[in-house]
Enzyme design. Structure first.
Site, PDB file in Angstrom:
ATOM      1  N   TYR A 132       0.848  -1.187   0.000  1.00  0.00           N
ATOM      2  CA  TYR A 132       0.000   0.000   0.000  1.00  0.00           C
ATOM      3  C   TYR A 132       0.885   1.239   0.000  1.00  0.00           C
ATOM      4  CZ  TYR A 132      -3.794   3.218   0.838  1.00  0.00           C
ATOM      5  OH  TYR A 132      -4.705   4.232   0.687  1.00  0.00           O
ATOM      6  N   GLN A 193     -10.781   0.044   1.066  1.00  0.00           N
ATOM      7  CA  GLN A 193     -11.219  -0.842  -0.020  1.00  0.00           C
ATOM      8  C   GLN A 193     -10.035  -1.518  -0.708  1.00  0.00           C
ATOM      9  OE1 GLN A 193     -11.703   2.415   0.215  1.00  0.00           O
ATOM     10  NE2 GLN A 193     -11.405   3.491  -1.730  1.00  0.00           N
ATOM     11  N   ASN A 216      -3.473   5.968   6.112  1.00  0.00           N
ATOM     12  CA  ASN A 216      -4.193   6.766   7.092  1.00  0.00           C
ATOM     13  C   ASN A 216      -4.948   5.869   8.078  1.00  0.00           C
ATOM     14  OD1 ASN A 216      -6.462   5.831   5.713  1.00  0.00           O
ATOM     15  ND2 ASN A 216      -6.804   7.741   4.621  1.00  0.00           N
ATOM     16  N   SER A 239       5.175   9.418  13.414  1.00  0.00           N
ATOM     17  CA  SER A 239       6.627   9.369  13.317  1.00  0.00           C
ATOM     18  C   SER A 239       7.274   9.974  14.559  1.00  0.00           C
ATOM     19  CB  SER A 239       7.088  10.125  12.071  1.00  0.00           C
ATOM     20  OG  SER A 239       8.450   9.893  11.835  1.00  0.00           O
ATOM     21  N   GLN A 261      11.113  15.231  11.522  1.00  0.00           N
ATOM     22  CA  GLN A 261      10.024  14.312  11.858  1.00  0.00           C
ATOM     23  C   GLN A 261       8.735  15.060  12.171  1.00  0.00           C
ATOM     24  OE1 GLN A 261      10.416  10.960  11.277  1.00  0.00           O
ATOM     25  NE2 GLN A 261      12.203  11.988  10.434  1.00  0.00           N
ATOM     26  N   HIS A 264       6.086  15.633   9.381  1.00  0.00           N
ATOM     27  CA  HIS A 264       5.240  14.561   8.845  1.00  0.00           C
ATOM     28  C   HIS A 264       3.767  14.829   9.123  1.00  0.00           C
ATOM     29  CE1 HIS A 264       7.843  11.568   7.064  1.00  0.00           C
ATOM     30  NE2 HIS A 264       8.677  11.670   8.072  1.00  0.00           N
ATOM     31  N   GLU A 329      11.300   5.405  17.470  1.00  0.00           N
ATOM     32  CA  GLU A 329      11.422   4.942  16.086  1.00  0.00           C
ATOM     33  C   GLU A 329      12.803   5.295  15.541  1.00  0.00           C
ATOM     34  OE1 GLU A 329       9.076   5.610  11.830  1.00  0.00           O
ATOM     35  OE2 GLU A 329       8.918   7.100  13.419  1.00  0.00           O
ATOM     36  N   HIS A 330      13.192   6.557  15.659  1.00  0.00           N
ATOM     37  CA  HIS A 330      14.503   7.029  15.216  1.00  0.00           C
ATOM     38  C   HIS A 330      15.267   7.583  16.418  1.00  0.00           C
ATOM     39  CE1 HIS A 330      11.660   7.851  11.793  1.00  0.00           C
ATOM     40  NE2 HIS A 330      12.573   7.130  11.154  1.00  0.00           N
ATOM     41  N   ASP A 363      16.141   7.762   5.940  1.00  0.00           N
ATOM     42  CA  ASP A 363      14.846   7.774   5.265  1.00  0.00           C
ATOM     43  C   ASP A 363      14.975   7.469   3.779  1.00  0.00           C
ATOM     44  OD1 ASP A 363      13.122   8.197   7.338  1.00  0.00           O
ATOM     45  OD2 ASP A 363      12.945  10.358   7.049  1.00  0.00           O
ATOM     46  N   GLU A 417      -0.617 -36.013  29.007  1.00  0.00           N
ATOM     47  CA  GLU A 417      -1.566 -34.992  28.550  1.00  0.00           C
ATOM     48  C   GLU A 417      -2.939 -35.591  28.244  1.00  0.00           C
ATOM     49  OE1 GLU A 417       0.200 -32.902  25.271  1.00  0.00           O
ATOM     50  OE2 GLU A 417       1.550 -31.774  26.582  1.00  0.00           O
ATOM     51  N   HIS A 422      -2.043 -39.941  20.344  1.00  0.00           N
ATOM     52  CA  HIS A 422      -0.676 -39.459  20.194  1.00  0.00           C
ATOM     53  C   HIS A 422       0.308 -40.509  20.710  1.00  0.00           C
ATOM     54  CE1 HIS A 422      -2.496 -35.547  19.501  1.00  0.00           C
ATOM     55  NE2 HIS A 422      -1.307 -35.004  19.296  1.00  0.00           N
TER      56      HIS A 422
END
Length: 435
Positions: A132, A193, A216, A239, A261, A264, A329-330, A363, A417, A422
């Site tokens: 995506y 979708q 999003n 971010s 950052q 963003h 994250e960074h 990046d 068990e 088994h």
């Protein structure tokens, strides 16, 4: 700029720090209802639903799925529509990303143990992966490279990209990146979708084994809802950047790294940890000076005032202890001797070492992946890599002798068990109780 200032010496620091890090991204009932209805419609109606949602949400008056498919020839042709320096930059970045990820593949392995059993692990790539790519406020060709190249290095047979085309407009940089990265199919659909189409398949869109890539809130929720039908990479939050600085880096550099950052979106987080109060003042002055130059100044200001912070620590070691609580994250270690601090960092998506290693290099073109865990999930998860596009199968081969050695153990545990079939299955192959 009214950015939060904290000191670890404050009696309220721990409470203030926890409040700073708090992030609760809960889907509203309305969002949940909308996404569920979209997924259901795509499952039932297939292409018809995709066309209707594309007309409604992307304002693209398409009449057939043929209008939403981009051929390989069209992808390659898009490279001729961008400036040569952009094509060269994408090509160089792709080479570096590929070179880095080619060192990652998990290899199949096996061994024979003392009982004569052959044991091992077989590593195989996924057959088909969906990517995506956002197509709203900004276009991210770098994300195409970062998601597609590791999949191809892993050996994925088919990579299907979906990208919305609002008003029928496609970003040529995104298309060029898809051509360079070797994307196999492209559909100009987006939103929940598109995720549903990749997960369940339609008359035109093939179903995939795993979906990767950012989006999003509709896309993120849709990914979480189809998980189980397909694999997903992660549910990414806003971010983040955390900078540890000893006061020796030019303050303009650090200010711009925080901006990198914050630009963003308004929910991004940028934090500076430094023991030098006077230097923190200089960074704040640099931020106030540089902000008016930024095209996305209002987004940067909102992010920094909502979730940013300049924190005075007592030492660099204390800074690293806070880093491990943040699990950013960074992480930039913008200090004289980053190698001395790095061994104590346990939780970070990516670590940028030294004054010259700006996060923005990671990046785009350093080589490691920029798809990283956010919202503290670096405590238990890792950057996207080749291993995310592979799966592992266990290999077990027993000889008559090894089956005899292990038969009593297996049957004893199975009886323990309460699973008699088994136990008997193992006993049939053991020397003492075999047929």
């Amino acid at each position: 700029m009214n950015i939060t200032r904290l000191s670890t010496q404050s009696v309220t620091f721990n409470k203030d720090f926890e409040n700073l890090l708090a992030w609760d991204q809960v889907a509203t009932p309305e969002l949940m209802e909308t996404v569920l209805s979209i997924i259901k419609a795509v499952k039932v109606q297939g292409d018809e639903a995709l066309l209707e949602y594309t007309r409604r949400f992307d304002r693209y008056d398409c009449q057939s799925m043929n209008e939403l498919m981009i051929s390989r020839e069209e992808l390659e042709a898009s490279r001729q529509t961008i400036f040569p320096e952009l094509d060269n930059a994408l090509t160089l970045a792709a080479k570096r990303i590929k070179a880095y990820h080619e060192r990652q593949p998990i290899q199949s392995w096996e061994y024979t143990d003392g009982a004569g059993a052959r044991l091992g692990q077989k590593v195989t790539p996924l057959d088909r992966v969906g990517l995506y790519v956002p197509g709203g406020k900004a276009a991210y060709p770098s994300s195409v490279l970062m998601n597609a190249i590791p999949a191809k290095v892993a050996g994925v047979d088919e990579l299907v990209m979906v990208v919305p085309a609002p008003d029928g407009n496609l970003n040529p940089l995104v298309m060029a990146a898809a051509a360079i990265a070797g994307v196999d199919k492209v559909f100009t659909i987006g939103g929940a979708q598109a995720i549903a189409a990749l997960a369940y398949g339609t008359q035109s869109v093939p179903n995939v084994d795993k979906i990767v890539g950012p989006g999003n809130s509709y896309v993120a929720l849709a990914k979480s809802l189809v998980f189980g039908q397909v694999g997903i990479d992660m549910i990414a939050g806003p971010s983040e950047i955390c900078i540890v600085c000893d006061g020796g880096t030019p303050p303009d550099w650090v200010a711009m790294d925080l901006f990198s950052q914050a630009e963003h979106d308004e929910a991004a987080q940028a934090i500076l940890l430094c023991p030098d109060e006077a230097y923190i003042d200089q960074v704040q002055e640099s931020m106030d000076k540089l902000l008016p130059e930024m095209p996305r100044a209002e987004i940067i200001r909102a992010a920094l005032e909502n979730r940013g912070a300049l924190i005075q620590v007592s030492s660099l070691n204390e800074a690293v202890s806070l880093v491990n609580r943040i699990a950013p994250e960074h992480l930039e270690l913008s200090v004289e001797n980053a190698s001395a601090l790095e061994p104590n960092v346990r939780h970070a998506g990516a670590i940028f070492m030294g004054r010259y290693t700006a996060e923005s290099f990671g990046d785009y073109c350093a080589g490691p992946n920029h798809v990283l865990p956010t919202s503290g999930t670096a405590r238990f998860s890792s950057p996207l890599g080749v291993y995310d596009f592979q799966k592992r199968s266990s290999i077990i081969e027993l000889s008559s002798e090894s089956a005899q050695q292990l038969g009593d153990v297996a049957s004893t545990l199975a009886y323990g068990e309460g699973l008699q079939a088994h136990a008997r299955s193992a006993e049939f192959r053991s020397k003492r109780k075999g047929l």
